[in-house]
Design an enzyme around this catalytic site. Structure first.
Site, PDB file in Angstrom:
ATOM      1  N   SER A  24      30.635  -0.875  -2.244  1.00 39.22           N
ATOM      2  CA  SER A  24      30.362  -1.636  -3.468  1.00 39.22           C
ATOM      3  C   SER A  24      31.657  -1.986  -4.197  1.00 39.22           C
ATOM      4  O   SER A  24      32.552  -1.162  -4.338  1.00 39.22           O
ATOM      5  CB  SER A  24      29.472  -0.805  -4.401  1.00 39.22           C
ATOM      6  OG  SER A  24      29.394  -1.447  -5.663  1.00 39.22           O
ATOM      7  N   SER A  26      31.485  -2.946  -7.337  1.00 41.77           N
ATOM      8  CA  SER A  26      31.205  -2.806  -8.770  1.00 41.77           C
ATOM      9  C   SER A  26      32.176  -1.857  -9.481  1.00 41.77           C
ATOM     10  O   SER A  26      32.628  -2.173 -10.581  1.00 41.77           O
ATOM     11  CB  SER A  26      29.758  -2.357  -8.982  1.00 41.77           C
ATOM     12  OG  SER A  26      28.897  -3.396  -8.568  1.00 41.77           O
ATOM     13  N   LYS A  75      16.059  -2.021  -6.513  1.00 36.59           N
ATOM     14  CA  LYS A  75      15.862  -2.893  -7.678  1.00 36.59           C
ATOM     15  C   LYS A  75      14.404  -2.979  -8.128  1.00 36.59           C
ATOM     16  O   LYS A  75      14.127  -3.076  -9.313  1.00 36.59           O
ATOM     17  CB  LYS A  75      16.384  -4.309  -7.381  1.00 36.59           C
ATOM     18  CG  LYS A  75      17.903  -4.391  -7.295  1.00 36.59           C
ATOM     19  CD  LYS A  75      18.340  -5.837  -7.136  1.00 36.59           C
ATOM     20  CE  LYS A  75      19.800  -5.929  -6.766  1.00 36.59           C
ATOM     21  NZ  LYS A  75      20.271  -7.310  -6.688  1.00 36.59           N
ATOM     22  N   GLY A 136      15.118 -18.901   1.326  1.00 38.05           N
ATOM     23  CA  GLY A 136      14.711 -17.500   1.212  1.00 38.05           C
ATOM     24  C   GLY A 136      13.652 -17.340   0.148  1.00 38.05           C
ATOM     25  O   GLY A 136      13.623 -18.083  -0.844  1.00 38.05           O
ATOM     26  N   ALA A 137      12.770 -16.363   0.356  1.00 42.07           N
ATOM     27  CA  ALA A 137      11.692 -16.117  -0.610  1.00 42.07           C
ATOM     28  C   ALA A 137      11.517 -14.619  -0.834  1.00 42.07           C
ATOM     29  O   ALA A 137      10.435 -14.152  -1.172  1.00 42.07           O
ATOM     30  CB  ALA A 137      10.392 -16.751  -0.111  1.00 42.07           C
ATOM     31  N   GLY A 138      12.596 -13.870  -0.654  1.00 39.00           N
ATOM     32  CA  GLY A 138      12.562 -12.419  -0.905  1.00 39.00           C
ATOM     33  C   GLY A 138      13.064 -12.115  -2.308  1.00 39.00           C
ATOM     34  O   GLY A 138      13.082 -12.992  -3.190  1.00 39.00           O
ATOM     35  N   ALA A 140      16.051 -11.561  -3.497  1.00 37.48           N
ATOM     36  CA  ALA A 140      17.258 -12.265  -3.959  1.00 37.48           C
ATOM     37  C   ALA A 140      16.897 -13.641  -4.500  1.00 37.48           C
ATOM     38  O   ALA A 140      17.409 -14.065  -5.541  1.00 37.48           O
ATOM     39  CB  ALA A 140      18.258 -12.375  -2.812  1.00 37.48           C
ATOM     40  N   ASN A 160      11.451 -21.266   3.431  1.00 35.16           N
ATOM     41  CA  ASN A 160      11.488 -19.917   4.003  1.00 35.16           C
ATOM     42  C   ASN A 160      10.915 -19.901   5.413  1.00 35.16           C
ATOM     43  O   ASN A 160      10.058 -20.711   5.758  1.00 35.16           O
ATOM     44  CB  ASN A 160      10.689 -18.951   3.105  1.00 35.16           C
ATOM     45  CG  ASN A 160      10.993 -17.505   3.424  1.00 35.16           C
ATOM     46  OD1 ASN A 160      12.161 -17.148   3.575  1.00 35.16           O
ATOM     47  ND2 ASN A 160       9.984 -16.678   3.541  1.00 35.16           N
TER      48      ASN A 160
HETATM   49  P1  ATR Z   1      16.353  -9.741  -0.289  1.00 38.89           P
HETATM   50  O1  ATR Z   1      16.004  -8.709  -1.307  1.00 38.89           O
HETATM   51  O2  ATR Z   1      17.796  -9.753   0.143  1.00 38.89           O
HETATM   52  O3  ATR Z   1      15.888 -11.104  -0.675  1.00 38.89           O
HETATM   53  P2  ATR Z   1      14.111  -9.542   1.465  1.00 38.89           P
HETATM   54  O4  ATR Z   1      13.195  -9.420   0.288  1.00 38.89           O
HETATM   55  O5  ATR Z   1      13.886  -8.683   2.661  1.00 38.89           O
HETATM   56  O6  ATR Z   1      15.608  -9.287   1.041  1.00 38.89           O
HETATM   57  O7  ATR Z   1      14.104 -11.091   1.902  1.00 38.89           O
HETATM   58  C1  ATR Z   1      14.919 -11.558   2.927  1.00 38.89           C
HETATM   59  C2  ATR Z   1      14.777 -13.080   2.999  1.00 38.89           C
HETATM   60  O8  ATR Z   1      15.678 -13.581   3.996  1.00 38.89           O
HETATM   61  C3  ATR Z   1      13.398 -13.547   3.389  1.00 38.89           C
HETATM   62  O9  ATR Z   1      13.150 -14.788   2.749  1.00 38.89           O
HETATM   63  C4  ATR Z   1      13.553 -13.730   4.893  1.00 38.89           C
HETATM   64  O10 ATR Z   1      12.618 -14.618   5.469  1.00 38.89           O
HETATM   65  P3  ATR Z   1      11.092 -14.109   5.790  1.00 38.89           P
HETATM   66  O11 ATR Z   1      10.393 -14.033   4.494  1.00 38.89           O
HETATM   67  O12 ATR Z   1      10.552 -15.141   6.691  1.00 38.89           O
HETATM   68  O13 ATR Z   1      11.261 -12.766   6.456  1.00 38.89           O
HETATM   69  C5  ATR Z   1      14.922 -14.316   4.961  1.00 38.89           C
HETATM   70  N1  ATR Z   1      15.596 -14.170   6.271  1.00 38.89           N
HETATM   71  C6  ATR Z   1      16.076 -13.031   6.822  1.00 38.89           C
HETATM   72  N2  ATR Z   1      16.674 -13.292   7.996  1.00 38.89           N
HETATM   73  C7  ATR Z   1      16.568 -14.642   8.195  1.00 38.89           C
HETATM   74  C8  ATR Z   1      17.003 -15.541   9.214  1.00 38.89           C
HETATM   75  N3  ATR Z   1      17.668 -15.109  10.297  1.00 38.89           N
HETATM   76  N4  ATR Z   1      16.730 -16.859   9.072  1.00 38.89           N
HETATM   77  C9  ATR Z   1      16.057 -17.308   7.983  1.00 38.89           C
HETATM   78  N5  ATR Z   1      15.639 -16.493   6.981  1.00 38.89           N
HETATM   79  C10 ATR Z   1      15.879 -15.190   7.083  1.00 38.89           C
END
Ligand code: ATR
Length: 284
Positions: A24, A26, A75, A136-138, A140, A160
């Site tokens: 980290s 930080s 988090k 992305g939809a996680g 972050a 996503n």
């Molecule tokens: P974080 O907290 O970092 O957002 P997460 O909640 O596990 O971690 O979400 C990871 C995100 O990265 C998700 O949107 C994931 O896509 P899925 O929802 O389809 O799993 C995306 N992701 C991870 N590896 C990927 C890849 N190789 N290509 C595209 N998207 C990816």
């Protein structure tokens, strides 16, 4: 006899909790902020075992600690634990900053404002009336949506790998602005003004399946990850002709500055700290 001029203020204790935590940045960022502002802040990194987060926060609080940053994978747990939350943390479903107050724990999320500050203030990128693609939809992606929409983009599309998650996230934020969601195969092949990578793909050295035709020289491409070398997404963006390709180092420092401000009421200057970290990274 003690020297009356040898007065050192008692330090207030802060820390980041996560797992892993050894790498980290930080602690270095916050000690640079403390040095710059003269605030009596001592900041350490604490590795917490899975299942041990609530206990670790309790111990830190009992020892008189004043505040915490929280990172992967705690988090969401922090969000549940705190006694009160800022509106942006409430929406994000995640807390990355805890202020320990006499009457309990206050949770905030500074990731989104950190991203917006880095885009606008540090890099002169306009969000208002622009078309944004968020990959992305996680957690972050969720964490940055409300602050991005607060800047009034013309449109914000979430793309996503699992399309249903993009759609669900878009639905959850639809009251805040023009947000939509889809899978990569449904992306309209029109250029975007800003493309932000909030996926975990860069961590694994992977590139999300982006089509050609969405980048022009005017498109800014931003990876929320950072490292000594450009991520696969940053390399792709350069190959597509993007005029501005950025990593997430500035966002990291800006979110830390916002945490520092929440704790101390003093806003540190970030540019020298970003430059110092950039130099360390390039020498790593
Ligand atoms: P974080 O907290 O970092 O957002 P997460 O909640 O596990 O971690 O979400 C990871 C995100 O990265 C998700 O949107 C994931 O896509 P899925 O929802 O389809 O799993 C995306 N992701 C991870 N590896 C990927 C890849 N190789 N290509 C595209 N998207 C990816």
């Amino acid at each position: 006899m003690s020297d009356p001029f040898d007065f050192k203020p008692k330090m207030d204790e802060y820390a980041v909790m996560g797992n892993p935590i050894a790498h980290s940045k930080s602690p270095i960022i916050h000690s640079l902020f403390a040095e710059q502002t003269g605030e009596p802040v001592h900041y350490s990194a604490i590795q917490v075992d899975p299942g041990g987060f609530v206990q670790a926060v309790g111990n830190f609080q009992a020892a008189g600690g004043k505040g915490l940053n929280v990172t992967v994978p705690f988090k969401q747990e922090a969000w549940k634990l705190v006694d009160a939350r800022s509106a942006r943390a409430e929406r994000a479903g995640a807390v990355n900053t805890i202020k320990i107050e006499a009457d309990g724990l206050f949770g905030d999320n500074t990731d989104g404002v950190g991203l917006v500050a880095d885009l606008i203030d540090n890099n002169g990128i306009v969000i208002r009336e622009r078309r944004i693609l968020l990959m992305g939809a996680g957690g972050a992606a969720r964490g940055v949506l409300a602050p991005l929409l607060a800047e009034h983009p013309a449109a914000l599309h979430i793309v996503n790998r699992t399309p249903g998650k993009a759609q669900a996230l878009a639905d959850a934020f639809a009251d805040l602005g023009p947000v939509s969601g889809s899978g990569y195969d449904r992306l309209a092949l029109e250029p975007f003004d800003i493309i932000i990578n909030a996926t975990a793909a860069s961590l694994a050295g992977e590139l999300p399946p982006l089509p050609a035709g969405i980048v022009t020289a005017k498109t800014a491409c931003y990876d929320m990850m950072y490292g000594a070398k450009p991520t696969p997404f940053m390399d792709w963006a350069c190959q597509q002709g993007s005029g501005k390709v950025l990593d997430g180092l500035g966002m990291l420092v800006e979110q830390a500055a916002e945490s520092f401000y929440l704790w101390r009421g003093v806003r540190p200057q970030t540019s020298a700290v970003i430059a110092q970290l950039r130099e360390q990274l390039s020498n790593a």
